[in-house]
Scaffold this motif. Structure first.
Motif, PDB file in Angstrom:
ATOM      1  N   LEU A 122      14.758  76.882   5.849  1.00 38.88           N
ATOM      2  CA  LEU A 122      13.871  75.772   6.162  1.00 38.88           C
ATOM      3  C   LEU A 122      14.088  74.605   5.209  1.00 38.88           C
ATOM      4  CD1 LEU A 122      11.566  74.909   8.012  1.00 38.88           C
ATOM      5  CD2 LEU A 122       9.979  75.860   6.362  1.00 38.88           C
ATOM      6  N   ILE A 123      14.284  74.881   3.951  1.00 33.25           N
ATOM      7  CA  ILE A 123      14.547  73.821   2.969  1.00 33.25           C
ATOM      8  C   ILE A 123      15.883  73.135   3.262  1.00 33.25           C
ATOM      9  CG2 ILE A 123      15.069  73.387   0.541  1.00 33.25           C
ATOM     10  CD1 ILE A 123      12.986  75.520  -0.152  1.00 33.25           C
TER      11      ILE A 123
ATOM     12  N   MET B 174      10.889  86.471   4.555  1.00 35.24           N
ATOM     13  CA  MET B 174      10.514  85.160   4.027  1.00 35.24           C
ATOM     14  C   MET B 174      11.554  84.635   3.042  1.00 35.24           C
ATOM     15  SD  MET B 174       8.205  82.989   4.407  1.00 35.24           S
ATOM     16  CE  MET B 174       7.068  81.854   3.747  1.00 35.24           C
ATOM     17  N   TYR B 175      12.197  85.523   2.297  1.00 36.06           N
ATOM     18  CA  TYR B 175      13.186  85.095   1.305  1.00 36.06           C
ATOM     19  C   TYR B 175      14.443  84.513   1.974  1.00 36.06           C
ATOM     20  CZ  TYR B 175      15.080  89.730   2.372  1.00 36.06           C
ATOM     21  OH  TYR B 175      15.555  90.833   3.008  1.00 36.06           O
TER      22      TYR B 175
ATOM     23  N   MET C 118      11.563  85.481  11.546  1.00 38.35           N
ATOM     24  CA  MET C 118      11.899  85.972  10.210  1.00 38.35           C
ATOM     25  C   MET C 118      10.656  86.111   9.343  1.00 38.35           C
ATOM     26  SD  MET C 118      15.335  83.971   9.148  1.00 38.35           S
ATOM     27  CE  MET C 118      16.937  84.501   9.678  1.00 38.35           C
ATOM     28  N   VAL C 119       9.753  85.145   9.422  1.00 35.96           N
ATOM     29  CA  VAL C 119       8.525  85.216   8.628  1.00 35.96           C
ATOM     30  C   VAL C 119       7.676  86.402   9.078  1.00 35.96           C
ATOM     31  CG1 VAL C 119       6.352  84.028   8.138  1.00 35.96           C
ATOM     32  CG2 VAL C 119       8.502  82.766   8.041  1.00 35.96           C
ATOM     33  N   VAL C 120       7.541  86.590  10.407  1.00 34.27           N
ATOM     34  CA  VAL C 120       6.747  87.700  10.917  1.00 34.27           C
ATOM     35  C   VAL C 120       7.398  89.038  10.543  1.00 34.27           C
ATOM     36  CG1 VAL C 120       5.997  88.841  13.061  1.00 34.27           C
ATOM     37  CG2 VAL C 120       5.712  86.382  12.786  1.00 34.27           C
ATOM     38  N   GLY C 121       8.721  89.081  10.550  1.00 30.38           N
ATOM     39  CA  GLY C 121       9.424  90.314  10.217  1.00 30.38           C
ATOM     40  C   GLY C 121       9.530  90.591   8.734  1.00 30.38           C
TER      41      GLY C 121
END
Length: 71
Positions: free
Chosen positions: A58-59, A51-52, A45-48
């Protein structure tokens, strides 16, 4: 009479092993999900560029992990 007793005991024995197998496979699947799949999905998801979505997940995962470890 003896074959009926043998059949009942055999069904009980096989049933116990079946339940043990289900519990073991559930534990292994939870371990795989937490160690391998969840981090890979978050990194993807971060790479794609999502991030939102990845950051709140993650939290939430961190909070759940903290609560579960103290109980």
């Amino acid at each position: 009479m003896l074959t009926v007793l043998f059949t009942i005991c055999m069904i009980w024995f096989v049933g116990k092993f079946f339940i043990f197998g289900l519990k073991a496979s559930w534990g292994i699947m939870k371990l795989l999900c937490m160690i391998i799949f969840f981090p890979v999905i978050l990194i993807g998801m971060v790479v794609g560029g999502l991030m939102y979505i990845a950051f709140p997940l993650l939290i939430i995962g961190g909070i759940i992990g903290l609560v579960m470890s103290h109980s």
